[in-house]
Design a protein around this motif. Structure first.
Motif, PDB file in Angstrom:
ATOM      1  N   CYS A  16       0.845  -1.204   0.000  1.00 14.10           N
ATOM      2  CA  CYS A  16       0.000   0.000   0.000  1.00 14.10           C
ATOM      3  C   CYS A  16       0.876   1.249   0.000  1.00 14.10           C
ATOM      4  CB  CYS A  16      -0.896   0.035   1.237  1.00 14.10           C
ATOM      5  SG  CYS A  16      -2.078  -1.302   1.341  1.00 14.10           S
TER       6      CYS A  16
ATOM      7  N   ASN B 193      -0.872   3.779   6.428  1.00 13.86           N
ATOM      8  CA  ASN B 193       0.032   2.697   6.055  1.00 13.86           C
ATOM      9  C   ASN B 193       1.482   3.130   6.076  1.00 13.86           C
ATOM     10  OD1 ASN B 193      -1.995   0.564   5.102  1.00 13.86           O
ATOM     11  ND2 ASN B 193      -2.600   2.336   3.881  1.00 13.86           N
TER      12      ASN B 193
ATOM     13  N   TYR C 252       5.300   1.069   5.086  1.00 11.23           N
ATOM     14  CA  TYR C 252       5.978  -0.166   4.697  1.00 11.23           C
ATOM     15  C   TYR C 252       7.441  -0.093   5.099  1.00 11.23           C
ATOM     16  CZ  TYR C 252       7.708  -4.041   1.843  1.00 11.23           C
ATOM     17  OH  TYR C 252       8.295  -5.216   1.424  1.00 11.23           O
TER      18      TYR C 252
ATOM     19  N   GLN D 240       4.199  -4.599   6.187  1.00 12.68           N
ATOM     20  CA  GLN D 240       3.229  -3.531   5.947  1.00 12.68           C
ATOM     21  C   GLN D 240       2.518  -3.253   7.272  1.00 12.68           C
ATOM     22  OE1 GLN D 240       2.032  -2.163   2.524  1.00 12.68           O
ATOM     23  NE2 GLN D 240       1.619  -0.639   4.101  1.00 12.68           N
TER      24      GLN D 240
ATOM     25  N   SER E  67      -0.299  -1.203   9.179  1.00  9.28           N
ATOM     26  CA  SER E  67      -1.549  -0.498   8.868  1.00  9.28           C
ATOM     27  C   SER E  67      -2.373  -0.300  10.140  1.00  9.28           C
ATOM     28  CB  SER E  67      -2.363  -1.271   7.822  1.00  9.28           C
ATOM     29  OG  SER E  67      -1.619  -1.479   6.643  1.00  9.28           O
TER      30      SER E  67
END
Length: 249
Positions: free
Chosen positions: A145, A171, A173, A180, A182
């Motif tokens: 994302c 999000n 990363y 990831q 979130s």
């Protein structure tokens, strides 16, 4: 309020049921393709039963495990005779062996600690009967994302009571760990009145081509097939949203 990593609480479960009440047909057919009448099947992380119940409806002998009591309560409302237990898969102990074990929806990616992930996969291998198969999916690095620093509303749905249930998330990363992050907040509104709020620390590990195959070989699986789609196209690189694994030993 304490953030629960990858735990499906009441509001998360409510939204999941609204958005994902039934399994996508292509995904369901993929997992059904390995099932045989009379054989013992196990679905860890079975959630609210969108795969488990269609298996039951076809007369297949399936059991399920999930940590979320909220998810299993939804499942039991739909199929009171479902053979499911509430347990953390990391602590699950069972004398029974299975012909076929599957984990749907890329849920193996939720095990972001790779050492723990290997331990769980090894445990599932030991639950297989000789010649049995473990089938599961993971998210790939292509499914990353975009990063954002602020919470944004990503989903808004109406509950059966007419309340507004919204999901806010952001999000990030981490390249090094391929994780990831979130963090999310579920909020339930009656008009402008906030009735309930539920935080969730959602994390997934995104896989590169060849990464999981190495782990599976280390665990002792001798036959591993990697697909890039539910139609069983062979994966050749990272350019797909998921990898699907068919494993036996």
């Amino acid at each position: 309020m304490e953030l629960k990593q990858n735990y499906y609480g009441s509001l998360c479960t409510e939204m999941y049921e609204i958005l994902h009440k039934k399994a996508p047909q292509d995904e369901l057919e993929f997992y059904l393709s390995y099932a045989k009448q009379g054989e013992k099947i196990l679905e860890p992380l079975c959630g609210s039963g969108r795969f488990l119940i269609p298996f039951m409806e076809r007369g297949l002998h399936i059991s399920g495990i999930d940590l979320s009591g909220e998810m299993l309560e939804k499942l039991k409302q739909k199929a009171s005779d479902a053979q499911v237990i509430q347990a953390d898969i990391t602590d699950y102990a069972c004398e029974e062996k299975f012909h076929y074990i599957f984990i749907s929806s890329g849920s193996v990616s939720l095990f972001t600690d790779i050492g723990l992930c290997k331990t769980i996969l090894n445990k599932l291998k030991k639950l297989l009967l000789p010649g049995g198969k473990l089938v599961f999916a993971v998210d790939t690095v292509a499914d990353r994302c975009p990063d954002d620093s602020e919470y944004n509303v990503s989903v808004s749905v109406k509950t059966k009571e007419g309340f507004d249930l919204i999901l806010k998330n952001k999000n990030y990363y981490d390249e090094k760990s391929q994780t990831q992050f979130s963090p999310s907040i579920y909020e339930l509104y009656n008009g402008t009145e906030l009735l309930q709020s539920e935080p969730m620390d959602f994390q997934t590990h995104l896989y590169q081509f060849g990464e999981m195959e190495q782990y599976l070989m280390e665990i002792g699986f001798t036959t591993i097939k990697t697909y890039s789609s539910f139609s069983k196209d062979i994966a050749i690189d990272d350019n797909c949203e998921m990898f699907l694994f068919e494993c036996s030993y």
